[in-house]
Structures are given as structure tokens and as C-alpha cells.
Design a protein around this motif. Sequence first.
Motif, PDB file in Angstrom:
ATOM      1  N   GLU A 159      10.238   2.579  11.130  1.00 22.14           N
ATOM      2  CA  GLU A 159      10.477   2.793   9.687  1.00 22.14           C
ATOM      3  C   GLU A 159       9.139   2.819   8.940  1.00 22.14           C
ATOM      4  O   GLU A 159       8.927   3.640   8.046  1.00 22.14           O
ATOM      5  N   SER A 160       8.237   1.926   9.339  1.00 25.27           N
ATOM      6  CA  SER A 160       6.932   1.860   8.673  1.00 25.27           C
ATOM      7  C   SER A 160       6.131   3.126   8.942  1.00 25.27           C
ATOM      8  O   SER A 160       5.474   3.655   8.041  1.00 25.27           O
ATOM      9  N   LEU A 161       6.183   3.613  10.177  1.00 23.24           N
ATOM     10  CA  LEU A 161       5.445   4.837  10.511  1.00 23.24           C
ATOM     11  C   LEU A 161       5.976   6.015   9.699  1.00 23.24           C
ATOM     12  O   LEU A 161       5.211   6.860   9.234  1.00 23.24           O
ATOM     13  N   LEU A 162       7.309   6.047   9.502  1.00 25.63           N
ATOM     14  CA  LEU A 162       7.878   7.118   8.672  1.00 25.63           C
ATOM     15  C   LEU A 162       7.369   7.017   7.241  1.00 25.63           C
ATOM     16  O   LEU A 162       7.060   8.018   6.603  1.00 25.63           O
ATOM     17  N   LYS A 163       7.274   5.790   6.754  1.00 24.46           N
ATOM     18  CA  LYS A 163       6.749   5.593   5.389  1.00 24.46           C
ATOM     19  C   LYS A 163       5.311   6.095   5.278  1.00 24.46           C
ATOM     20  O   LYS A 163       4.864   6.477   4.209  1.00 24.46           O
ATOM     21  N   GLU A 164       4.596   6.045   6.385  1.00 25.63           N
ATOM     22  CA  GLU A 164       3.207   6.526   6.383  1.00 25.63           C
ATOM     23  C   GLU A 164       3.118   8.021   6.725  1.00 25.63           C
ATOM     24  O   GLU A 164       2.038   8.536   7.009  1.00 25.63           O
ATOM     25  N   ASN A 165       4.278   8.681   6.717  1.00 26.69           N
ATOM     26  CA  ASN A 165       4.341  10.129   6.991  1.00 26.69           C
ATOM     27  C   ASN A 165       3.800  10.505   8.370  1.00 26.69           C
ATOM     28  O   ASN A 165       3.222  11.580   8.543  1.00 26.69           O
ATOM     29  N   VAL A 166       3.991   9.632   9.327  1.00 25.76           N
ATOM     30  CA  VAL A 166       3.572   9.959  10.687  1.00 25.76           C
ATOM     31  C   VAL A 166       4.555  10.964  11.279  1.00 25.76           C
ATOM     32  O   VAL A 166       5.773  10.825  11.121  1.00 25.76           O
ATOM     33  N   GLU A 167       4.016  11.995  11.920  1.00 24.22           N
ATOM     34  CA  GLU A 167       4.874  12.989  12.553  1.00 24.22           C
ATOM     35  C   GLU A 167       4.721  12.986  14.067  1.00 24.22           C
ATOM     36  O   GLU A 167       5.648  13.305  14.795  1.00 24.22           O
ATOM     37  N   HIS A 168       3.506  12.706  14.527  1.00 21.62           N
ATOM     38  CA  HIS A 168       3.243  12.778  15.961  1.00 21.62           C
ATOM     39  C   HIS A 168       2.603  11.482  16.467  1.00 21.62           C
ATOM     40  O   HIS A 168       1.786  10.879  15.781  1.00 21.62           O
ATOM     41  N   ILE A 169       3.003  11.118  17.678  1.00 23.60           N
ATOM     42  CA  ILE A 169       2.457   9.931  18.327  1.00 23.60           C
ATOM     43  C   ILE A 169       2.075  10.336  19.745  1.00 23.60           C
ATOM     44  O   ILE A 169       2.827  11.052  20.413  1.00 23.60           O
ATOM     45  N   PHE A 170       0.918   9.901  20.184  1.00 25.13           N
ATOM     46  CA  PHE A 170       0.496  10.162  21.559  1.00 25.13           C
ATOM     47  C   PHE A 170       0.528   8.837  22.305  1.00 25.13           C
ATOM     48  O   PHE A 170      -0.048   7.852  21.826  1.00 25.13           O
ATOM     49  N   GLY A 171       1.181   8.792  23.455  1.00 26.97           N
ATOM     50  CA  GLY A 171       1.238   7.496  24.120  1.00 26.97           C
ATOM     51  C   GLY A 171       1.888   7.521  25.484  1.00 26.97           C
ATOM     52  O   GLY A 171       2.311   8.572  25.989  1.00 26.97           O
ATOM     53  N   LYS A 190       8.205 -10.727  10.296  1.00 26.28           N
ATOM     54  CA  LYS A 190       8.129 -10.413   8.858  1.00 26.28           C
ATOM     55  C   LYS A 190       6.779  -9.786   8.475  1.00 26.28           C
ATOM     56  O   LYS A 190       6.645  -9.203   7.401  1.00 26.28           O
ATOM     57  N   ASP A 191       5.782  -9.906   9.345  1.00 29.88           N
ATOM     58  CA  ASP A 191       4.458  -9.346   9.012  1.00 29.88           C
ATOM     59  C   ASP A 191       4.270  -7.907   9.501  1.00 29.88           C
ATOM     60  O   ASP A 191       3.244  -7.282   9.204  1.00 29.88           O
ATOM     61  N   ILE A 192       5.245  -7.376  10.268  1.00 30.97           N
ATOM     62  CA  ILE A 192       5.020  -6.054  10.885  1.00 30.97           C
ATOM     63  C   ILE A 192       4.786  -4.977   9.831  1.00 30.97           C
ATOM     64  O   ILE A 192       3.790  -4.257   9.861  1.00 30.97           O
ATOM     65  N   ALA A 193       5.699  -4.886   8.869  1.00 33.64           N
ATOM     66  CA  ALA A 193       5.625  -3.790   7.895  1.00 33.64           C
ATOM     67  C   ALA A 193       4.337  -3.859   7.085  1.00 33.64           C
ATOM     68  O   ALA A 193       3.620  -2.863   6.950  1.00 33.64           O
ATOM     69  N   SER A 194       4.010  -5.044   6.575  1.00 32.68           N
ATOM     70  CA  SER A 194       2.805  -5.141   5.743  1.00 32.68           C
ATOM     71  C   SER A 194       1.555  -4.894   6.574  1.00 32.68           C
ATOM     72  O   SER A 194       0.581  -4.302   6.096  1.00 32.68           O
ATOM     73  N   THR A 195       1.583  -5.306   7.844  1.00 32.11           N
ATOM     74  CA  THR A 195       0.412  -5.079   8.691  1.00 32.11           C
ATOM     75  C   THR A 195       0.213  -3.588   8.940  1.00 32.11           C
ATOM     76  O   THR A 195      -0.911  -3.083   8.893  1.00 32.11           O
ATOM     77  N   ILE A 196       1.313  -2.874   9.187  1.00 28.10           N
ATOM     78  CA  ILE A 196       1.178  -1.431   9.425  1.00 28.10           C
ATOM     79  C   ILE A 196       0.700  -0.734   8.158  1.00 28.10           C
ATOM     80  O   ILE A 196      -0.165   0.139   8.194  1.00 28.10           O
ATOM     81  N   LYS A 197       1.213  -1.176   7.027  1.00 25.96           N
ATOM     82  CA  LYS A 197       0.749  -0.593   5.750  1.00 25.96           C
ATOM     83  C   LYS A 197      -0.765  -0.828   5.597  1.00 25.96           C
ATOM     84  O   LYS A 197      -1.521   0.092   5.253  1.00 25.96           O
ATOM     85  N   GLU A 198      -1.196  -2.056   5.872  1.00 31.92           N
ATOM     86  CA  GLU A 198      -2.628  -2.363   5.768  1.00 31.92           C
ATOM     87  C   GLU A 198      -3.438  -1.536   6.761  1.00 31.92           C
ATOM     88  O   GLU A 198      -4.502  -1.020   6.441  1.00 31.92           O
TER      89      GLU A 198
END
Lengths: 567, 167
Positions: free
Chosen positions: A15-27, A139-147
Motif C-alpha cells: 500500500e505504501s509503495l502504491l502511495k509512492e507511485n511505484v510501478e516497477h520492482i526488481f527483485g 506500526k512504523d512500516i508506512a512512515s518508514t517507507i514514506k521517509e
Amino acid sequence: MNKEIIKNGSQIVCESLLKENVEHIFGIPGGAILPLYQVLPEYPDLKHILVRHEQGAAHAADAYARATGKAGVAFATSGPGTTNLVTGIATAQMDSVPLVAITGQVGRPVIGTDAFQETDITGITLPITKHNYLVMETKDIASTIKEAFHIATTGRPGPVLVDIPKDILQEDGIFEYPESINIPGYKPNNSVNLKQIKKATKLIQESSRPVILAGHGIKISNAYDELLSFAEKCQIPVINTLLGLSSFPANHYLYYGWPGMHGMAYSNLILDQADLIIAVGMRFDDRITGNPEKFATSSKKIHIDIDASEVGKIIPVEVPIVANAKNALKELISAAPEKEHTEWLTQIDRIKNNHPTLKLRETDKLIPQYVIKQLHDLTKGQAIIVTGVGQHQMWAAQHYPFNDKNKLITSGGAGAMGYEVPGALGAQVGRPNEMVWSIAGDGGFMMTMSELATIAENRLPIKIAIMNNGFLGMVRQWQELFYEKSYVSTQYNGIPDFVKLAEAFGIKAMRVKDKTQVKGAINDAVTHDGPVLIDFVVESEENVYPMIPSGQTVQDMMEEPSSQEIK
Amino acid sequence: MTIKKHKLETRTVTALVNDKPGVLNRITSMLRRRGFNIQSLAVGHSEIEDLSRLTVIVEGGDDIVEQITKQLHKLIDVIKVTDISDESIVSRELALIKVKSTPETRSEIVQLVSIYRAKIIDVSSKSIIIEATGDYQKIKALQDLLENFGITEVMRTGMIAMNREKN
């Protein structure tokens, strides 16, 4: 409590990655990050590209970021998965590339016990990331990804790693993406100090021999138009750094090449003769300065960089402007006077004409410079060029001039061989409608060629041109020049058949041994609707010139091969 | 035991940093990898919750201290950095010094300790532990004098420093 927003840690990541407009992930998945992979089907807008080695994930995400200006995202599992990212993270750090690596860690209860596939990846990447995190609460996942995205993409961009223990990825939590964040220790400077602009304007006014030295910061801050307007308004010639190439049109009358160890002789000489260098978004790398004490000593320096620690780090600067290149140039355009430098431009044209670095030598043999020149002409100079590191990289930078914006993707500061194939992968995913050519060395190609499988699987129409000289060419060149031709461990005895190899991956391939076949092969590749590999078997002991040996000066520049060297 | 005799230019930098796991590691890692020489580093809680204050004594001139200040500032967990070398400051360090003693030398040691306004905090038949507080020079001077009796162990906290309030 609204049931809708209860998610497990893995879903919160997505959900956080979507908020950051991520479209592609390499992994690549693995034990510790598996819970995150298992929720990916719920998020079809996050397109995951399964690479074959995590180094490929990091390089591809890095090249994707360079190609698009968006953060690149890489996933890896704990232990070897994460350590395989390290070369790619270091590359992104050296070249200021926004990369967000999300890594699975062993569960919290076993952290610190040498558990299976446990590696202290935040410890390992501490000196090669802009910042990193070990998330210890759901509880820190979303804020950490935003940061993480905020830090990676703002100020001087760089890689950020977020390490998440497996049990957190599985634990339920509440998804709430913070609207804003406040990081007290991180306030990138977005303003321009007008006093400094005034001082800079005064130097520009007084200068009769100014040069703009434009680097990666132009591309990062999207200051292409500002650079052009500034150069034209003040009639100042522009020289690019390697990473700055394709930030200013090479066919512009104010463009004067790129300097440094293997840069154009005239670019080095012009920098040396200038009385003012306006350095924008660059950091006076040793490959440009040689001996910094003797670098461009007749000039004053205006240094525009977003990173205050770059100012005065290598070269003393008269006027530092700590700011984003775009904002600083905007201010300079409005403050600086319209000027003419007819005499200076005539002088440097004379230098350019007397030092025709880019003239190819006449030969019937297949030399790599010729291949790249043909590649340039047949692609009309409009391809995205991704290179590895070494001789072929320098030849590509010399003989493939760019008129369009953001066309060269290359590992500069880290000098990471093996960037060429996964880099092309990332660039093509990021810019699917443009033609991507990977100019590869045979050495670097063999480091990461497993990504051919990823290219084939995703039917990415990448064209790969291997400059196959059977050597670690640049190292061999140093051995020739500085170690009495003692070619220790630089010649490959037993190069694989790259054509058969590519075909084994399901990729169309050709071998070119003769000069007369070059154009035909490139045209075939250009018109083929899919990936192509061309194995150019080039002269094995061709050297890159000009060359300023490491730590030396423009006076020590070897402009062309000595006569006995020409075979 | 040898004490470094060469005199170096030193500067005092203080920083306000997040009080979180790994922050000190980030700071020392940066100082190490960029090849900065530090004479001492002391860190402890500040007056603000969740923030620590650290004092670094750096070896080197203006250029070096400017780089250190900027590089420290670049770390996300560092909130504020100040080079207070040129300001009016008070600086203190605490040292524990274990020195050999015999019935013959004990009174001489006690005298030295009292001249330096240090304290004796432990006495055994063969040694004395001294607690000394002061700036770098004072502790060094006391240590040099005690060297004559035979120092067996020294433990120092590293310097902490603070601006004096302007009147």
C-alpha cells in the motif's frame, strides 16, 4: 476501528509503495521476504520483474531511476540476497541515484543469533546508503517507507535501504499513510542565497574566459532548459562531466565536449585556460581533476551543488552556491548580464580544431571506436546508451554524442563493471518506447550476463553490442603503459561463444568480425522487434586516448598513441 | 606507558543527535571512512527527550573541521552541528588514574592530587585510584607528573564542552 485498514505488514509495504507511485520492482524472493511476495498478486499495479541475481536488481532499479527520474525499487531476501545488492547500492550512492531497497530480515526473535540467512545489512550498507532503516514495529512500516522515498528522492538523491523482519511482514497492523513527515535532521535546501548569486554574477561579469562545467545535477534537477538559456544568454561554452553527458546538446555551438582522464584533449585544455569555471551539479571527481592542486589553476570557481559538503572538498571555491542546480541557474539567468565572448570562443575553437580527439584513425581493421560511431549514425544519435565500465565506456562517451536529454546511463563514481546488461534492463523498463542499446565490454558482460534471461523472459527489445577484445581492456591498457606490457590476468583464454550463448537464452545474435559487416548488423538489430546481441570481435589491443594518467595534469596528457604503438 | 607528545591543532565540534540505536555507529563509521582523526568523542543524553549531545575533539585545521561539520550534518540522525572552537567555551573531562604507591610515595601523591584539586577515591596497599576533572591540559599535566610513580591504568571519558553564556 475500521476493518478495511487492517493489513498485515506485507500489505502495508505494498500500500505504501502504491502511495509512492511505484510501478516497477526488481527483485528475487527468498525465505525472509516471502510474506511480501505472497501478497504481490493482490497489487497488480506493482509490476515485479524477477531478475536472476540481486546485483541485477540493484543495477536495474538504479538505471530505471536514472532513466525516469523516479525512485527505483529493489527487493531482496535476507543474507546473501541483500549482500548481492551491495555493489548496486554503492553504485547508486556514488552517482546520487534515488534507489529504495526493501529487504527481508530474519524474524525479530532471532535477530542477533546468527540465524539462517541472517546478515546485518543495515550495518553493511551504512557507509554506502544515504540512510537506512531496520523496522522493528509494524506500526512504523508506512512512515518508514514514506521517509525512505523522501530521503532517496530529495536533496542530493541517494539509495535508502529498509530492512524488515519477516515476523513484521506477517503481523497485522493498521495501514495509515502519513500525509507529511518531519525529519528534524534532514532539511534539504531548496532556496538560493541571493547574496551568492550576486557574487557569482560579479565574477561572470569580470570574466573574459568563462566555462560552464555541467554535471549530473543538471539531469537530476531537470535543469536542461535553464542550462541552455544561461549558456546562451551569457555566451559561455559548456563542458560536461561524464555523468552530465546528454544534459546539453552536443550539436550546440557552445558545446565543447567532456574533460578528464579520457576526455577530449580540447576540453581539458579549455578548462585549463579558462579564467572562470562555473561548476554546476558536479563534484570535481579525481577522474576530472587529476592532481587537484594543479587543476585549472588560472581560474576562479563558482560551485553550484545541493550538497554543502561537496563545496571546497577537493577544489577551493571562490563562490559556493549550495542549491538545487535548476533553482540556482534560474536565479543566475535573471541576474547575470547578457555577454559576448567572441574572442574567447574563437580561441577555444582554435584549440578544438588543433586537437581533433574524435577523429577515427584510418584502418581496415575492426576498431571499437568505428563500431560506436556507426552505432551513433545508424541510430541517429537517439538511442538510450547504457554502458559498462572501462574502455568501451570511454569510447561510447567519446563517439556517441547526444543531442537529446538524458540518454546516457553509465556507472561513473563506482565504476561498476557488469552494469551494462542489468542497467539496460532497468532503462528499457523505465522507457519502453525508446531504443536502448547496451554497449558492453566482454569482461563486464560476463559478470552479469544472467540477466539475458530476464530480458528474454520479458521480451524487452534491448540491443546489446559487445566490444569483444578478449581482454579486461582498460586494465590491459594500464599494464601496457605503466607495467611494461606485463599482461597479468587480463587476457581471457576461453571466451564463450557469445552468439550461441545469447541464442541459448532465446535472443537473436550475430557475430561481426569485419568492418564491412558493421552497418548491416546494426541495421538488422535496429529493425528486429526484440532483443538482439551483436558480438563485435574488435582489435584486441586498442587503447583509449587521450589519457591523463591517474593523479597527473593536463600537461601530462597523452593525446594520441606514439607511432610505434600503432599496429 | 607512552603519552603522545606531538602537539596537534585541535577543534571542538558539538552535535545534537537522535538518541536511537546505531546513531553513534553512523557517526564513527563516517569519521573512520573519511579518514578524520579524532582525539576524543563523548556522548550522553541532552536536555531534550530522545536527543543526545556529543562532543568531538578533532585533529586538524579549518578545512578539515569544515568537512567534518558538513559530513556530520549530512547524516540524517544528526540534527545540529556546531564548531565551537573559536567561541568562549568551558570544556571538561573526567579521568580515573590508577597509580602505584608505596608507604613512602603515598603522601607525595596525595599532595599532587590536592594541588590539582583531584580526588582519591580508592586506596589499596599497592595503588591509589585518582579521580581528576578538568580540561585536556590539566589532566595531561597531572598524568605526566603521576607517570613518575608508575601509572597502571587510565580511563578517560573524553572531553565534553559547552558555550559560555554571553553577558
